[in-house]
Design a protein around this motif. Sequence first.
Motif, mmCIF file in Angstrom:
data_model
loop_
_atom_site.group_PDB
_atom_site.id
_atom_site.type_symbol
_atom_site.label_atom_id
_atom_site.label_comp_id
_atom_site.label_asym_id
_atom_site.label_seq_id
_atom_site.Cartn_x
_atom_site.Cartn_y
_atom_site.Cartn_z
ATOM 1 N N UNK A 20 1.108 -0.935 0.279
ATOM 2 C CA UNK A 20 -0.033 -0.069 0.194
ATOM 3 C C UNK A 20 0.843 1.096 -0.039
ATOM 4 N N UNK A 21 0.442 2.296 -0.636
ATOM 5 C CA UNK A 21 1.259 3.391 -0.701
ATOM 6 C C UNK A 21 0.251 4.681 -0.438
ATOM 7 N N UNK A 22 0.339 5.065 0.910
ATOM 8 C CA UNK A 22 -0.392 6.296 1.377
ATOM 9 C C UNK A 22 0.397 7.531 1.331
ATOM 10 N N UNK A 62 6.487 -3.786 11.285
ATOM 11 C CA UNK A 62 6.385 -2.925 10.287
ATOM 12 C C UNK A 62 6.439 -3.552 8.744
ATOM 13 N N UNK A 63 7.194 -4.884 8.877
ATOM 14 C CA UNK A 63 7.449 -5.658 7.610
ATOM 15 C C UNK A 63 5.980 -6.315 7.088
ATOM 16 N N UNK A 64 5.041 -6.310 7.952
ATOM 17 C CA UNK A 64 4.011 -6.985 7.479
ATOM 18 C C UNK A 64 3.241 -6.140 6.696
ATOM 19 N N UNK A 65 2.672 -6.722 5.614
ATOM 20 C CA UNK A 65 2.089 -5.593 4.455
ATOM 21 C C UNK A 65 0.708 -5.104 5.121
ATOM 22 N N UNK A 66 0.685 -3.752 4.856
ATOM 23 C CA UNK A 66 -0.730 -3.050 5.171
ATOM 24 C C UNK A 66 -1.970 -3.189 4.423
ATOM 25 N N UNK A 67 -3.143 -3.430 4.713
ATOM 26 C CA UNK A 67 -3.937 -3.929 4.070
ATOM 27 C C UNK A 67 -4.497 -2.725 2.924
ATOM 28 N N UNK A 68 -5.141 -3.214 1.736
ATOM 29 C CA UNK A 68 -5.463 -2.443 0.828
ATOM 30 C C UNK A 68 -6.999 -2.216 1.015
ATOM 31 N N UNK A 69 -7.408 -1.130 0.849
ATOM 32 C CA UNK A 69 -8.994 -0.856 1.008
ATOM 33 C C UNK A 69 -9.652 -0.757 -0.158
ATOM 34 N N UNK A 70 -10.138 -1.985 -0.847
ATOM 35 C CA UNK A 70 -10.685 -2.102 -1.918
ATOM 36 C C UNK A 70 -12.144 -1.644 -1.741
ATOM 37 N N UNK A 300 -7.216 3.871 27.085
ATOM 38 C CA UNK A 300 -7.107 5.118 27.711
ATOM 39 C C UNK A 300 -7.240 6.281 26.734
ATOM 40 N N UNK A 301 -7.042 5.782 25.485
ATOM 41 C CA UNK A 301 -7.068 6.776 24.459
ATOM 42 C C UNK A 301 -7.548 6.235 23.171
ATOM 43 N N UNK A 302 -7.468 7.049 21.978
ATOM 44 C CA UNK A 302 -7.859 6.385 20.554
ATOM 45 C C UNK A 302 -6.615 5.527 20.092
ATOM 46 N N UNK A 303 -5.492 5.636 20.636
ATOM 47 C CA UNK A 303 -4.313 4.729 20.494
ATOM 48 C C UNK A 303 -4.538 3.440 20.936
ATOM 49 N N UNK A 304 -5.391 3.283 22.120
ATOM 50 C CA UNK A 304 -5.426 2.127 22.744
ATOM 51 C C UNK A 304 -6.660 1.161 21.671
ATOM 52 N N UNK A 305 -7.350 1.962 21.205
ATOM 53 C CA UNK A 305 -8.663 1.306 20.269
ATOM 54 C C UNK A 305 -8.028 1.016 18.880
ATOM 55 N N UNK A 306 -7.096 1.482 18.720
ATOM 56 C CA UNK A 306 -6.421 1.300 17.201
ATOM 57 C C UNK A 306 -5.715 -0.087 17.493
ATOM 58 N N UNK A 307 -4.814 0.047 18.575
ATOM 59 C CA UNK A 307 -4.281 -1.187 19.111
ATOM 60 C C UNK A 307 -5.040 -2.349 19.251
ATOM 61 N N UNK A 308 -6.225 -2.151 19.840
ATOM 62 C CA UNK A 308 -7.188 -3.345 20.186
ATOM 63 C C UNK A 308 -7.696 -3.929 18.857
ATOM 64 N N UNK A 342 -3.148 0.013 8.232
ATOM 65 C CA UNK A 342 -2.054 1.060 8.448
ATOM 66 C C UNK A 342 -2.369 1.457 9.473
ATOM 67 N N UNK A 343 -1.580 2.737 10.195
ATOM 68 C CA UNK A 343 -1.795 3.339 11.349
ATOM 69 C C UNK A 343 -3.225 4.437 11.054
ATOM 70 N N UNK A 344 -3.173 5.033 9.710
ATOM 71 C CA UNK A 344 -3.833 5.906 9.278
ATOM 72 C C UNK A 344 -5.462 4.999 9.031
ATOM 73 N N UNK A 345 -5.287 3.954 8.704
ATOM 74 C CA UNK A 345 -6.815 3.045 8.458
ATOM 75 C C UNK A 345 -7.501 2.887 9.984
ATOM 76 N N UNK A 346 -6.268 2.367 10.873
ATOM 77 C CA UNK A 346 -6.806 1.950 12.234
ATOM 78 C C UNK A 346 -7.235 3.273 13.025
ATOM 79 N N UNK A 347 -6.803 4.581 12.822
ATOM 80 C CA UNK A 347 -7.193 5.787 13.110
ATOM 81 C C UNK A 347 -8.837 6.189 12.917
ATOM 82 N N UNK A 348 -8.650 5.919 11.385
ATOM 83 C CA UNK A 348 -10.016 6.331 10.905
ATOM 84 C C UNK A 348 -11.135 5.355 11.520
ATOM 85 N N UNK A 349 -10.569 4.227 11.525
ATOM 86 C CA UNK A 349 -11.639 3.215 11.899
ATOM 87 C C UNK A 349 -12.228 3.429 13.345
ATOM 88 N N UNK A 350 -11.333 3.949 14.113
ATOM 89 C CA UNK A 350 -11.459 4.339 15.512
ATOM 90 C C UNK A 350 -12.218 5.286 15.660
#
Length: 511
Positions: A20-22, A62-70, A300-308, A342-350
């Motif tokens: 993925x390239x964002x 970090x080497x695990x490929x990020x998902x592509x949102x089709x 504790x914060x949105x970061x934890x939901x992303x991790x979840x 990706x971090x951005x996908x998880x952030x949007x999701x959260x």
Amino acid sequence: MRHKKIVFIPAIIIAGLFLVSFGLNNMNDIPILWEISKLKSAHLPLVNKSIEVHPIAEDIYKKIPERTAYKTYPFYMPGREPKGYYEWLLKQEPELVFDVAKLKTEEDWIKAGELIYEMPQNFDRFIDSAVNMEELQGMAAFMTSIHMPVSKDGTIPFFQIVVRKKGKIEVGTFACGNCHNKVMPDGSVVKGAQGNYPFDKIFGGGLLANIQESKMADSAASVMLSQSFRGLFGAPWIEHESQEFVKKPEYKRAIAVLLATVPGVMHRHSSTLGAPTAIPDLFNLKERKYLDRTGMLLHRDIGDLMRYAVLNQEMDFTNSYGGFKPDTRPDSVLLKRYTRFSDAQAYALSKYIYSLRPLPNPDKAPAELIAKGKAIFEQDVCIDCHTPPLYTNNKLTPVLGFVPSKEDKTRFDISDICVETDPTLALYSRRGTGYYKVPSLIGVWNRQALMHSGYVTSLEEMFNPARQKDDFIPSGFNPNAGQPFAVKGHSFGLDLNVEDKKALLAFLRSL
Ligand code: HEC
Ligand code: HEC
């Protein structure tokens, strides 16, 4: 008639290596997701405190490929799709839908987050090049036989159609909506509710069909199941019959236990056979301090939901639990088999999850009855734990047989009262922290599975004292699969008279 069962059998193994390239703009506010210290401090200690949970190292992650949102398309109950739908889909080009560079406003992020909520994790073969009517009819018959909920427009909102390559139609599974979407009795779909996809019925039914079709001997079937259960439910440091069963499942009983679940309950990975988890709704989530029934992960914060989200969409299979790894394959293989947000996908999701609000009950009881019930709720002990406005005090309650350590008492919000429900999930599984959290009662009218393993399917059943007796047969998940099972604990409100109970339930259904 044959259909591709593989579509519906949850596979831990996923295919694909997609890059993925964002763009990197707009990314400054996004918390770093895979931060080892935060991942570790978010995890409550396990009951056996010598078993430490270690996430995989950052460089491997970090080497695990990020998902592509089709782009996704609705999946219809075969036969209910618009005329020419598949032929049209076969002509569609793959299209990408998540572009972080275009996300400017809060609303943009939330909308993009909904796409991620519906973004499948796994892809199963469905139609390559030509429509096979016989296969579709077989699938429809199978879906009907297992009472697959279908929405009023004919869609099955647990799956999506995805075109990753022109001329090839795949069914996407394991998106958040697979388990957190609910088809309501009127055929509408509510996202973020306690979902009603019959997960374990399909899992157990698929396993059984495979065993029968391949004419496997009983012993071979048990070995096959033990291999699959090891990763899903294994916690070899725990000495308890449920873990013995995971190691040496007698296959007929194991499958009977899976089939004994009801919609809204599933043996989520890291639970244990016989102690599944009720699916929570995701409303007002921002206010919840502990995630999962056992409060396993701090919020504790949105970061934890992303991790979840990342952990629960399979990254926790790569954890080490005091040296035990659910997925034993070497890192080089994991890198090819797993994908991650990706971090951005998880952030949007959260952000999308945070935006979800409960549906008000369209069919409330008369105001007087609700007011009477409210007074009972406030006079009784309910309010001490189910404290408004969230109708939870956001605390953990220690389960039968568990004594919180001093350190736990200073680090976490722990109630002094044990509600004495079945402790198996909290003591004898990888999710086991020794606690059950106090669930919020907002939106409880729209849950069809109550208590941590969804033993009961209505408030009437939950507040019926007969459920605690040894001859009781619960209508929800029954670990004894059809035989009597006493649903112990949470004795509050059981001794109210008929009128008061009616009022209390009317109040609960108004929340
Ligand atoms: C295969 C089914 C399944 C899928 C897919 C799934 N979940 Fe869940 N989810 C569950 C179950 C079951 C639980 C309860 C687990 C427990 O209590 O230990 C849960 C719990 C949660 C919780 C904890 C809420 C609380 O109050 O305890 C959150 C948050 C959540 N899921 C978000 C998500 C998100 C976001 C996705 C998509 C990335 C997702 N889930 C995908 C089944 C699923
Ligand atoms: C000591 C704290 C405590 C008190 C007091 C209490 N509850 Fe609970 N309640 C809990 C816990 C903990 C659970 C989850 C138990 C489990 O899953 O094993 C729960 C679960 C529930 C549920 C099921 C919700 C779900 O989604 O699974 C309902 C409904 C409920 N309580 C209503 C009440 C009412 C009504 C009262 C008063 C008559 C009451 N509770 C008193 C702690 C409490």
